[in-house]
Design an enzyme around this catalytic site. Structure first.
Site, PDB file in Angstrom:
ATOM      1  N   HIS A 285       0.893  -1.246  -0.038  1.00 35.27           N
ATOM      2  CA  HIS A 285       0.131   0.038   0.132  1.00 35.27           C
ATOM      3  C   HIS A 285       0.917   1.209   0.061  1.00 35.27           C
ATOM      4  CE1 HIS A 285      -3.497   2.293   0.512  1.00 35.27           C
ATOM      5  NE2 HIS A 285      -3.889   2.009   1.894  1.00 35.27           N
ATOM      6  N   HIS A 324      -2.276  -2.454  -9.678  1.00 35.23           N
ATOM      7  CA  HIS A 324      -3.430  -1.934  -8.737  1.00 35.23           C
ATOM      8  C   HIS A 324      -4.626  -2.569  -8.859  1.00 35.23           C
ATOM      9  CE1 HIS A 324      -5.708   1.186  -7.079  1.00 35.23           C
ATOM     10  NE2 HIS A 324      -4.684   1.828  -6.550  1.00 35.23           N
ATOM     11  N   ASP A 380       2.872   5.443  -6.798  1.00 33.33           N
ATOM     12  CA  ASP A 380       3.956   5.351  -6.148  1.00 33.33           C
ATOM     13  C   ASP A 380       5.142   5.193  -6.676  1.00 33.33           C
ATOM     14  OD1 ASP A 380       2.880   5.328  -3.338  1.00 33.33           O
ATOM     15  OD2 ASP A 380       2.427   3.356  -3.515  1.00 33.33           O
TER      16      ASP A 380
HETATM   17  N1  CMC Z   1       4.972  -6.886 -10.250  1.00 38.40           N
HETATM   18  C1  CMC Z   1       5.033  -7.949 -10.879  1.00 38.40           C
HETATM   19  N2  CMC Z   1       3.714  -8.850 -10.959  1.00 38.40           N
HETATM   20  C2  CMC Z   1       2.594  -8.377 -10.502  1.00 38.40           C
HETATM   21  C3  CMC Z   1       2.557  -6.835  -9.695  1.00 38.40           C
HETATM   22  C4  CMC Z   1       3.823  -6.535  -9.622  1.00 38.40           C
HETATM   23  N3  CMC Z   1       4.029  -5.394  -9.095  1.00 38.40           N
HETATM   24  N4  CMC Z   1       1.269  -6.620  -9.290  1.00 38.40           N
HETATM   25  C5  CMC Z   1       0.493  -7.773  -9.747  1.00 38.40           C
HETATM   26  N5  CMC Z   1       1.238  -8.709 -10.195  1.00 38.40           N
HETATM   27  C6  CMC Z   1       0.949  -9.992 -11.020  1.00 38.40           C
HETATM   28  C7  CMC Z   1       0.672 -10.871  -9.900  1.00 38.40           C
HETATM   29  O1  CMC Z   1       1.779 -11.805  -9.559  1.00 38.40           O
HETATM   30  C8  CMC Z   1      -0.594 -11.757 -10.681  1.00 38.40           C
HETATM   31  O2  CMC Z   1      -0.039 -12.606 -11.601  1.00 38.40           O
HETATM   32  P1  CMC Z   1      -0.679 -14.116 -11.548  1.00 38.40           P
HETATM   33  O3  CMC Z   1      -2.027 -13.844 -12.378  1.00 38.40           O
HETATM   34  O4  CMC Z   1       0.309 -14.609 -12.937  1.00 38.40           O
HETATM   35  O5  CMC Z   1      -0.783 -14.783 -10.497  1.00 38.40           O
HETATM   36  C9  CMC Z   1      -1.344 -10.534 -11.297  1.00 38.40           C
HETATM   37  O6  CMC Z   1      -0.409  -9.707 -11.387  1.00 38.40           O
HETATM   38  C10 CMC Z   1      -2.434  -9.979 -10.598  1.00 38.40           C
HETATM   39  O7  CMC Z   1      -2.018  -9.537  -9.299  1.00 38.40           O
HETATM   40  P2  CMC Z   1      -2.723  -9.802  -7.901  1.00 38.40           P
HETATM   41  O8  CMC Z   1      -1.586  -9.768  -6.748  1.00 38.40           O
HETATM   42  O9  CMC Z   1      -3.778 -10.490  -8.004  1.00 38.40           O
HETATM   43  O10 CMC Z   1      -3.412  -8.401  -7.866  1.00 38.40           O
HETATM   44  P3  CMC Z   1      -3.943  -7.611  -6.677  1.00 38.40           P
HETATM   45  O11 CMC Z   1      -4.923  -6.564  -7.171  1.00 38.40           O
HETATM   46  O12 CMC Z   1      -4.214  -8.401  -5.518  1.00 38.40           O
HETATM   47  O13 CMC Z   1      -2.651  -6.535  -6.150  1.00 38.40           O
HETATM   48  C11 CMC Z   1      -1.159  -4.841  -5.768  1.00 38.40           C
HETATM   49  C12 CMC Z   1      -2.559  -5.351  -6.254  1.00 38.40           C
HETATM   50  C13 CMC Z   1      -1.129  -3.254  -5.787  1.00 38.40           C
HETATM   51  C14 CMC Z   1      -1.293  -5.066  -4.198  1.00 38.40           C
HETATM   52  C15 CMC Z   1      -0.163  -5.476  -6.491  1.00 38.40           C
HETATM   53  O14 CMC Z   1      -0.285  -5.068  -7.967  1.00 38.40           O
HETATM   54  C16 CMC Z   1       1.214  -5.112  -6.102  1.00 38.40           C
HETATM   55  O15 CMC Z   1       1.748  -5.959  -5.210  1.00 38.40           O
HETATM   56  N6  CMC Z   1       1.865  -4.065  -6.466  1.00 38.40           N
HETATM   57  C17 CMC Z   1       3.266  -3.741  -6.034  1.00 38.40           C
HETATM   58  C18 CMC Z   1       2.929  -2.821  -4.681  1.00 38.40           C
HETATM   59  C19 CMC Z   1       2.702  -1.530  -5.172  1.00 38.40           C
HETATM   60  O16 CMC Z   1       3.096  -0.713  -5.984  1.00 38.40           O
HETATM   61  N7  CMC Z   1       1.548  -1.067  -4.188  1.00 38.40           N
HETATM   62  C20 CMC Z   1       1.031   0.332  -4.429  1.00 38.40           C
HETATM   63  C21 CMC Z   1      -0.335   0.318  -4.819  1.00 38.40           C
HETATM   64  S1  CMC Z   1      -0.894   1.974  -5.328  1.00 38.40           S
HETATM   65  C22 CMC Z   1      -0.942   2.880  -4.077  1.00 38.40           C
HETATM   66  C23 CMC Z   1      -1.777   2.618  -3.029  1.00 38.40           C
HETATM   67  O17 CMC Z   1      -3.025   3.087  -3.091  1.00 38.40           O
HETATM   68  O18 CMC Z   1      -1.814   1.846  -1.987  1.00 38.40           O
END
Ligand code: CMC
Length: 446
Positions: A285, A324, A380
């Site tokens: 986050h 996201h 971010d």
């Molecule tokens: N790098 C590589 N792969 C990713 C990433 C990433 N940053 N984010 C998602 N994926 C992949 C993930 O592994 C999954 O792949 P698969 O379908 O093969 O398993 C797919 O994309 C879907 O991801 P998810 O984890 O199911 O998506 P989510 O909606 O649960 O998570 C997230 C969203 C923001 C937590 C995630 O994208 C992440 O961890 N990003 C990096 C951390 C980040 O930048 N966070 C800041 C968010 S914006 C500021 C805020 O409002 O907090």
């Protein structure tokens, strides 16, 4: 009745049912059908409870870990269309607010529902500005932290500690009390953040200067040394103000869901805000901006980006600042931030990590792995580069997210409190553990 009439009537009945705002669910276990009303494109989860085979059963629930498809509230504060990359506060596009508004004006909008008139803005600015001082005992409290304490840990504890100073904060259903705590929270967040920073440097605290703007005063409390009067650089003051606007609210994200959930127990707003800051601290986050910088430093050179992307695709690491839950398109905030970044770099010199960040973005936006998963830079990805160029240490980055998000949190907290449909947040579970077992005495355990 002839067959033509019957066919017409059947068609009419079908048309009528097709246009009804409802969902018909057939339970194939019992063959029974249920008509469930649809309102605002959603069904009520409680309407599923009537679906049961045996009257003694609990009834049907929906299972939604991490709330991927569950609306937990009705809100009028922030609108996001993640597929189109749209973000609006109270109906106003984020691009317009970033260009034409100030953070305090935007905070007023979030909290009150309308943009302030000139008189309202004057009164609001005066009230926030005159609640920026903190009790001297808080300084002693901050002194108790180690010099290398993370400022987010200090923020969580210090904001929670404010509840011990303001006993009137417990009167959460009193509008006047809520107004007072709002001034205090929005006003004191920058002071506590700046004091936490100065504490880590072992430098004396700088008291608020009521003549400066909200971001200008924050820069004063952070960076003033021997000047009799601190004059913030207008470019940096403006950049910080825009960043504050962009971070002010983001509907039902993890920390907002936390303040609503914790606040639903009717605890005071300081304790609830401390919980929200704790949620924001996580690297998925608001802690992601800090992680992005560590990642760019780890990559080290533009030449090493392809190798790092390979590791991301192999699932070894994440490309921090990408992806996201809601945006499946370029985060509109990231676009504005990129512009602000160049303004800051023009003044402070280009951040050497920028080339690495741009190369990560270039490769990711062309790569099948990221395209297929709709992974774009989020808010971010570029903020850390700006903060670093402005002179902030990396550990302060999530704090710079928490300060402006306070107005959004309080707006959401208040909306939750005043919503007659809301109650204490209490999800259900699907229990798949053991059935009743006989207690095993110690000497018989294997
Ligand atoms: N790098 C590589 N792969 C990713 C990433 C990433 N940053 N984010 C998602 N994926 C992949 C993930 O592994 C999954 O792949 P698969 O379908 O093969 O398993 C797919 O994309 C879907 O991801 P998810 O984890 O199911 O998506 P989510 O909606 O649960 O998570 C997230 C969203 C923001 C937590 C995630 O994208 C992440 O961890 N990003 C990096 C951390 C980040 O930048 N966070 C800041 C968010 S914006 C500021 C805020 O409002 O907090």
């Amino acid at each position: 009745m002839d067959s033509a009439t019957t066919a017409t009537q059947t068609k009419k009945a079908e048309d009528a049912s097709a246009s009804r705002e409802s969902l018909t669910i057939t339970d194939n276990r019992s063959g029974k059908s249920y008509e469930i009303p649809i309102k605002n494109g959603a069904i009520r989860a409680m309407d599923l409870r009537q679906i049961k085979v045996d009257p003694a059963e609990f009834g049907m629930m929906s299972y939604d870990p991490a709330y991927n498809n569950t609306a937990s509230c009705i809100s009028k504060i922030t609108f996001i269309d993640g597929d189109a990359g749209i973000l609006r506060y109270r109906g106003y596009p984020i691009e317009d607010l970033a260009e034409k508004s100030t953070y305090l004006e935007t905070a007023y909008l979030l909290l009150h529902g309308e943009l302030p008139t000139a008189a309202q803005l004057k009164e609001w600015t005066y009230s926030v500005t005159h609640h920026t001082f903190i009790h001297e005992s808080i300084k002693k409290f901050l002194d108790g932290f180690h010099y290398d304490a993370h400022p987010m840990g200090m923020m969580i504890s210090t904001i929670a500690a404010l509840s011990t100073f303001y006993h009137d904060a417990k009167d959460i259903f009193d509008a006047e009390s809520r107004r007072k705590q709002t001034y205090r929270l929005v006003g004191k967040m920058p002071t506590i953040a700046a004091f936490s920073y100065r504490h880590t440097l072992g430098m004396p605290f700088v008291y608020p200067d009521n003549e400066l703007s909200y971001p200008g005063n924050f820069l004063n409390m952070l960076f003033r040394t021997t000047e009799a009067k601190y004059r913030p650089n207008p470019t940096l003051e403006h950049a910080l103000d825009v960043l504050f606007i962009l971070h002010a609210d983001h509907e039902q994200n993890c920390s907002t869901n936390t303040i609503r959930g914790v606040g639903s127990s009717h605890v005071d707003p300081y304790s609830a805000t401390a919980a929200a800051i704790a949620a924001l601290y996580g690297p998925l986050h608001g802690g992601a901006n800090e992680e992005v910088l560590h990642m760019l430093l780890e990559i080290g050179t533009v030449q090493k980006v392809p190798e790092f992307i390979k590791r991301v695709k192999a699932g070894e690491v994440k490309l921090m600042g990408f992806g996201h839950r809601v945006y499946k398109h370029y985060d509109p905030r990231a676009r504005i931030i990129k512009k602000v970044a160049y303004e800051v770099f023009e003044l402070m010199g280009k951040n050497p990590l920028l080339e690495i960040a741009l190369e990560c973005e270039r490769i990711a936006l062309e790569d099948e792995y990221f395209i297929k998963r709709k992974l774009y830079p989020n808010v971010d990805f570029y903020t850390g580069l700006i903060y670093q160029s402005m002179g902030f240490p990396i550990s302060m980055f999530p704090v710079l997210f928490a300060i402006p998000r306070t107005s959004g949190w309080i707006a959401q907290w208040q909306e939750m409190l005043l919503d007659p449909e809301q109650k204490i947040a209490r999800p259900r579970q699907i229990y798949l553990g053991h059935d009743t077992r006989q207690y095993v005495p110690m000497d018989q355990r294997g």
